[in-house]
Write a protein that holds these residues in place. Structure first.
Motif, short mmCIF file in Angstrom:
data_model
loop_
_atom_site.label_atom_id
_atom_site.label_comp_id
_atom_site.label_asym_id
_atom_site.label_seq_id
_atom_site.Cartn_x
_atom_site.Cartn_y
_atom_site.Cartn_z
N ARG A 63 28.22 78.88 27.72
CA ARG A 63 28.61 80.06 26.93
C ARG A 63 30.11 80.27 26.90
O ARG A 63 30.59 81.26 26.33
CB ARG A 63 27.91 81.31 27.48
CG ARG A 63 26.40 81.30 27.27
CD ARG A 63 25.71 82.49 27.93
NE ARG A 63 26.18 83.77 27.40
CZ ARG A 63 25.72 84.94 27.82
NH1 ARG A 63 24.78 84.99 28.76
NH2 ARG A 63 26.17 86.06 27.30
N LEU A 64 30.90 79.35 27.47
CA LEU A 64 32.35 79.49 27.46
C LEU A 64 32.98 79.14 26.12
O LEU A 64 34.19 79.33 25.92
CB LEU A 64 32.98 78.63 28.56
CG LEU A 64 32.83 79.14 29.99
CD1 LEU A 64 33.34 78.10 30.99
CD2 LEU A 64 33.58 80.45 30.18
N SER A 65 32.20 78.59 25.21
CA SER A 65 32.66 78.32 23.83
C SER A 65 33.86 77.39 23.77
O SER A 65 34.72 77.52 22.89
CB SER A 65 32.97 79.64 23.10
OG SER A 65 31.84 80.47 23.06
N GLY A 66 33.96 76.48 24.72
CA GLY A 66 35.03 75.49 24.68
C GLY A 66 36.31 75.90 25.37
O GLY A 66 37.28 75.13 25.37
N GLU A 102 42.13 66.56 23.86
CA GLU A 102 42.07 66.50 22.42
C GLU A 102 41.43 67.76 21.82
O GLU A 102 41.61 68.03 20.62
CB GLU A 102 41.29 65.26 21.95
CG GLU A 102 39.80 65.28 22.24
CD GLU A 102 39.46 64.82 23.65
OE1 GLU A 102 40.39 64.68 24.47
OE2 GLU A 102 38.27 64.59 23.92
N GLN A 103 40.71 68.51 22.61
CA GLN A 103 40.14 69.77 22.14
C GLN A 103 41.05 70.91 22.61
O GLN A 103 41.01 71.32 23.76
CB GLN A 103 38.71 69.96 22.67
CG GLN A 103 37.75 68.91 22.16
CD GLN A 103 36.33 69.23 22.57
OE1 GLN A 103 35.97 70.38 22.74
NE2 GLN A 103 35.52 68.20 22.74
N ARG A 104 41.88 71.39 21.73
CA ARG A 104 42.87 72.38 22.11
C ARG A 104 42.43 73.77 21.66
O ARG A 104 41.63 73.93 20.75
CB ARG A 104 44.23 72.03 21.51
CG ARG A 104 44.74 70.65 21.93
CD ARG A 104 46.09 70.34 21.34
NE ARG A 104 47.11 71.25 21.84
CZ ARG A 104 47.74 71.07 22.99
NH1 ARG A 104 47.44 70.06 23.77
NH2 ARG A 104 48.66 71.92 23.39
N LEU A 105 43.00 74.78 22.30
CA LEU A 105 42.68 76.16 21.96
C LEU A 105 43.66 76.61 20.87
O LEU A 105 44.70 77.19 21.15
CB LEU A 105 42.79 77.04 23.21
CG LEU A 105 42.04 76.53 24.45
CD1 LEU A 105 42.20 77.51 25.60
CD2 LEU A 105 40.56 76.29 24.14
N THR A 106 43.30 76.33 19.64
CA THR A 106 44.25 76.47 18.53
C THR A 106 44.01 77.72 17.69
O THR A 106 44.72 77.94 16.71
CB THR A 106 44.16 75.25 17.60
OG1 THR A 106 42.80 75.09 17.15
CG2 THR A 106 44.59 73.99 18.33
N GLY A 107 43.04 78.55 18.06
CA GLY A 107 42.79 79.77 17.30
C GLY A 107 43.91 80.79 17.48
O GLY A 107 44.73 80.69 18.39
N PRO A 108 43.96 81.78 16.60
CA PRO A 108 45.00 82.81 16.72
C PRO A 108 44.75 83.71 17.93
O PRO A 108 43.66 84.23 18.12
CB PRO A 108 44.87 83.60 15.42
CG PRO A 108 43.44 83.39 14.98
CD PRO A 108 43.08 82.00 15.43
N ALA A 109 45.77 83.86 18.76
CA ALA A 109 45.65 84.73 19.92
C ALA A 109 45.58 86.18 19.48
O ALA A 109 46.13 86.56 18.44
CB ALA A 109 46.84 84.53 20.86
N PRO A 110 44.88 87.03 20.22
CA PRO A 110 44.85 88.46 19.88
C PRO A 110 46.26 89.03 19.78
O PRO A 110 47.17 88.62 20.50
CB PRO A 110 44.07 89.08 21.05
CG PRO A 110 43.20 87.98 21.56
CD PRO A 110 44.03 86.74 21.40
N GLN A 170 37.08 84.47 16.27
CA GLN A 170 36.28 83.84 17.32
C GLN A 170 36.54 82.34 17.40
O GLN A 170 35.72 81.58 17.93
CB GLN A 170 34.80 84.15 17.13
CG GLN A 170 34.46 85.60 17.42
CD GLN A 170 33.01 85.82 17.80
OE1 GLN A 170 32.17 84.95 17.66
NE2 GLN A 170 32.72 87.01 18.32
N GLU A 171 37.72 81.93 16.92
CA GLU A 171 38.19 80.58 17.20
C GLU A 171 38.76 80.56 18.62
O GLU A 171 39.52 81.45 18.98
CB GLU A 171 39.27 80.16 16.21
CG GLU A 171 38.82 80.05 14.77
CD GLU A 171 39.98 79.61 13.89
OE1 GLU A 171 40.51 78.50 14.13
OE2 GLU A 171 40.37 80.38 13.00
N ALA A 204 36.95 88.06 19.89
CA ALA A 204 37.78 87.01 20.48
C ALA A 204 36.95 86.00 21.24
O ALA A 204 35.88 86.32 21.77
CB ALA A 204 38.82 87.63 21.42
N VAL A 205 37.44 84.78 21.28
CA VAL A 205 37.04 83.75 22.25
C VAL A 205 38.34 83.34 22.90
O VAL A 205 39.14 82.60 22.33
CB VAL A 205 36.33 82.57 21.57
CG1 VAL A 205 36.06 81.46 22.59
CG2 VAL A 205 35.02 83.03 20.93
#
Length: 403
Positions: A62-65, A73-81, A148-149, A175-176
């Motif tokens: 449930r950590l969603s990556g 190679e899997q980076r946390l690229t979503g917009p930060a709050p 939720q990216e 948010a994620v």
């Protein structure tokens, strides 16, 4: 990593080496909290399996990556709050790049998610309160999620010498998020910080809040968590000088399907410091799950320490589960006091009998017990507006109870 960050890493590593348990003790009781990996390098943290001591209660799926299950190679690229700080005299707010030399002065990742967040954030918010500043009202920090990216975020808070500050962090929206907040409380300063996690349904938040508390400083840290699908917070306090006083409080209310996890670490590494921790939680609904782990380490050099930690959980319905694990490691016998306590259960039958014997119907009596149970933490916050808001939240939760 900054020069100051390298210094901090070396200091912590040296203390860790000095407090390793012998092999026989490790085999009997498990690894010391001081032996956990700490590093700015993501590669030093293996990918999670769920069998690790610090992750055995967490539903990894449930950590969603946020733990980067596929590697770099899997980076946390979503917009930060978005971080918004109320403009206040004596307070400086900056948005800086990850190469800013102040970042990492207090913080060092201590699990894979915090390391992934450190590895991936691009900009940070730095909040600085000048020396000898006394704020006449709480400093408000709003952190608002709109996506939720999977995203990473870093916030640095620095309270100058002999300043007195009340700070409220409101976290809400969708948010994620892998989040690191580092807090420095300089010599003689006083900081009362309340972090409220009121995320929207479906949000995931894994956060590390680490504080370094200076000589004769006072630090009160309160976590209030009732929103989100999965919230896992790891507040840490390290003492940087003698005479410091730390209070760590927590309040959480879990509904059906929620997983709310709090893991505190109080590192007594210098003499004559005091710490007190009290966390309370209420759970209702099928698969409501809470986890509290309290680690207090009194190192060999921390003579004169006085510490106590306590966790209490109230199960309001069938199907809810609370795990509570207090840990106290003592490496010197020259202390003022050290203890811990934990309890998890249903309503106190004596309290219930007392109220019903005075003509109060059972459903109302049960709700009164819940109010009294949670109010102990609310009344410790010491911020009128926040206390009123949390009473309203508590009342809304209690109104929905069916006995």
């Amino acid at each position: 990593m900054t020069d100051e960050g390298e210094t901090l890493s070396t200091e912590i590593a040296d203390a860790t080496q000095a407090s390793h348990l012998d092999a026989e003790t490790k085999q009997k009781f498990g690894t010391s909290r001081a032996d956990r990996t700490i590093s700015y390098d993501l590669a030093d943290f293996p990918q999670l399996t769920g069998r690790e001591e610090e992750w055995r209660f967490t539903p990894i799926e449930r950590l969603s990556g946020l733990e980067l299950p596929g590697g770099d190679e899997q980076r946390l690229t979503g917009p930060a709050p978005q971080v918004t700080v109320e403009e206040t005299q004596g307070v400086t707010v900056e948005t800086v790049g990850r190469d800013d030399q102040r970042l990492g002065q207090t913080f060092i990742p201590d699990d894979r998610v915090s390391a992934a967040a450190w590895h991936n954030f691009q900009e940070a918010t730095v909040i600085t309160v000048a020396d000898e500043t006394e704020l006449d009202k709480p400093l408000l920090v709003d952190i608002a999620g709109q996506s939720q990216e999977p995203a990473a975020q870093h916030v640095r808070i620095h309270i100058g010498r002999h300043s007195q500050v009340v700070l409220v962090i409101n976290q809400s929206g969708s948010a994620v998020l892998g989040q690191n907040i580092e807090i420095t409380v300089d010599e003689g300063a006083s900081l009362n910080v309340v972090s409220i996690q009121a995320w929207d349904e479906g949000s995931v938040h894994a956060g590390s809040q680490q504080a370094k508390v200076g000589r004769d400083a006072k630090y009160r840290h309160t976590l209030v968590t009732y929103g989100g699908s999965l919230v896992r917070l790891t507040p840490t306090t390290r003492f940087a000088g003698p005479g410091a006083n730390v209070e760590m409080y927590g309040l959480y209310f879990a509904d059906a399907g929620q997983h709310l996890e709090h893991r505190i670490f109080v590192d007594h590494s210098t003499e004559n410091c005091v710490s007190d921790a009290l966390y309370k939680g209420a759970l209702q609904g099928d698969s409501a799950r809470t986890v509290w782990v309290g680690d207090v380490l009194i190192r060999k050099e921390a003579e004169g320490t006085d510490t106590y930690e306590k966790n209490e959980n109230l199960l309001l319905t069938d199907g809810a589960q609370a795990d509570s694990v207090p840990n106290l490691e003592i490496e010197t016998g020259v202390i003022e006091g050290g203890g811990h306590a934990s309890s998890t259960g249903r309503f106190d039958e004596n309290q219930l009998f007392y109220l019903m014997a005075r003509g109060i119907p059972e459903p109302q009596a049960r709700k009164l017990i819940v109010r009294g149970f949670l109010n102990e933490i609310i009344q410790k916050i010491g911020i009128d507006d926040v206390e009123r808001r949390l009473v309203e939240v508590m009342e809304a939760e209690i109104r929905g109870l069916e006995f």
